[in-house]
Design an enzyme around this catalytic site. Structure first.
Site, PDB file in Angstrom:
ATOM      1  CG  ASP A  36      -2.141   0.663   0.995  1.00 22.67           C
ATOM      2  OD1 ASP A  36      -2.323   1.928   0.456  1.00 22.67           O
ATOM      3  OD2 ASP A  36      -3.261   0.171   1.083  1.00 22.67           O
ATOM      4  CE1 TYR A 137     -14.465   0.746  -8.293  1.00 22.71           C
ATOM      5  CE2 TYR A 137     -16.750   0.249  -8.799  1.00 22.71           C
ATOM      6  CZ  TYR A 137     -15.694  -0.089  -8.012  1.00 22.71           C
ATOM      7  OH  TYR A 137     -15.677  -0.818  -6.617  1.00 22.71           O
ATOM      8  CE  LYS A 141     -13.317  -2.609  -8.139  1.00 23.70           C
ATOM      9  NZ  LYS A 141     -12.242  -3.406  -7.709  1.00 23.70           N
ATOM     10  CB  THR A 172     -14.728   1.586   3.481  1.00 26.85           C
ATOM     11  OG1 THR A 172     -15.108   1.559   2.018  1.00 26.85           O
ATOM     12  CG2 THR A 172     -15.021  -0.212   4.054  1.00 26.85           C
TER      13      THR A 172
END
Length: 237
Positions: A36, A137, A141, A172
């Site tokens: 990360d 996106y 996906k 989140t």
């Protein structure tokens, strides 16, 4: 081999689903290597860098000592815009689709050596829903599912399993709050999910209890994709 000797690499290990997964596996006795750009949880051997950078992935490969029991690709860019920006398209496809491919390619020999398992974090967006804000996106996906099915077929003769977990609305920072987290009329269970609930499914998929599961998409969305528009309207009332 016991859980105490197992090694997992988790991309996007500093936040959201990636962080929850790294914490879950670490608590279960796995050695977790995280990738990360930001700091991760204690107990995670963190490599700071871009999850799609071959040099960063090579560093992670070196820390596996030639054998990798689990790879979890959770790093990603959330849906945003503008939808007609080619620069945005290129960056989202690079991070959300090409980076998982690069990770699978880089770690494949180590996964084969351990007869390991990979889980790619997808989304209900793309495979089931379109995206008003980010076709990039949705395309990435949707592509994740084709990527996973292909690698599942490639890996089957060597005992390597590859699956997808497809979250819906998860509480989140990644997910835009269009409705209150505990009052989602578009979700039959009535709320957003948690990163820990998604991590639990990932933990199952990389574990021995899922030894006959590969090329599958596990939807974690509280029933959202099972809900018709008409029924959503009724729940809203």
């Amino acid at each position: 081999m016991t859980d105490a000797t197992r090694t997992a690499i988790v991309t996007g290990a500093a936040a959201g689903i990636g962080r929850a997964t790294a914490e879950l596996l670490s608590a279960d006795g796995w050695r977790v290597v995280g990738v990360d750009r930001a700091s991760a949880s204690e107990g995670v051997d963190l490599i700071v860098g871009d999850a799609g950078d071959p040099a960063v992935l090579a560093d992670a490969v070196a820390r596996c000592d030639g054998s990798l029991d689990a790879l979890v690709c959770s790093a990603g860019i959330p849906p945003s815009g503008p939808w007609d920006s080619r620069e945005h398209w290129d960056e989202v496809l690079r991070v959300d689709l090409s980076a998982p491919y690069e990770a699978l390619r880089a770690f494949w020999p180590a996964l084969v050596a351990a007869r390991g398992s990979a889980v790619l974090v997808g989304s209900i967006v793309g495979a089931v829903e379109g995206s008003l804000r980010s076709p990039a996106y949705a395309a990435a996906k949707a592509g994740i599912e084709g990527l996973a099915r292909s690698f599942a077929v490639i890996g089957a003769p060597d005992g390597v399993r590859v699956n997808v977990v497809a979250p819906g609305a998860i509480a989140t920072d990644f997910d835009e709050r269009l409705l209150p987290a505990d009052h989602r009329t578009d979700v039959p269970l009535g709320r957003m999910g948690t990163a820990e609930e998604v991590a639990d499914v990932i933990g199952f998929l990389v574990g021995p209890s899922a030894s006959y599961v590969t090329g599958a998409v596990w939807t974690v969305d509280g029933g959202r994709t099972a809900l018709s528009t008409a029924d959503a309207d009724r729940l809203g009332r």
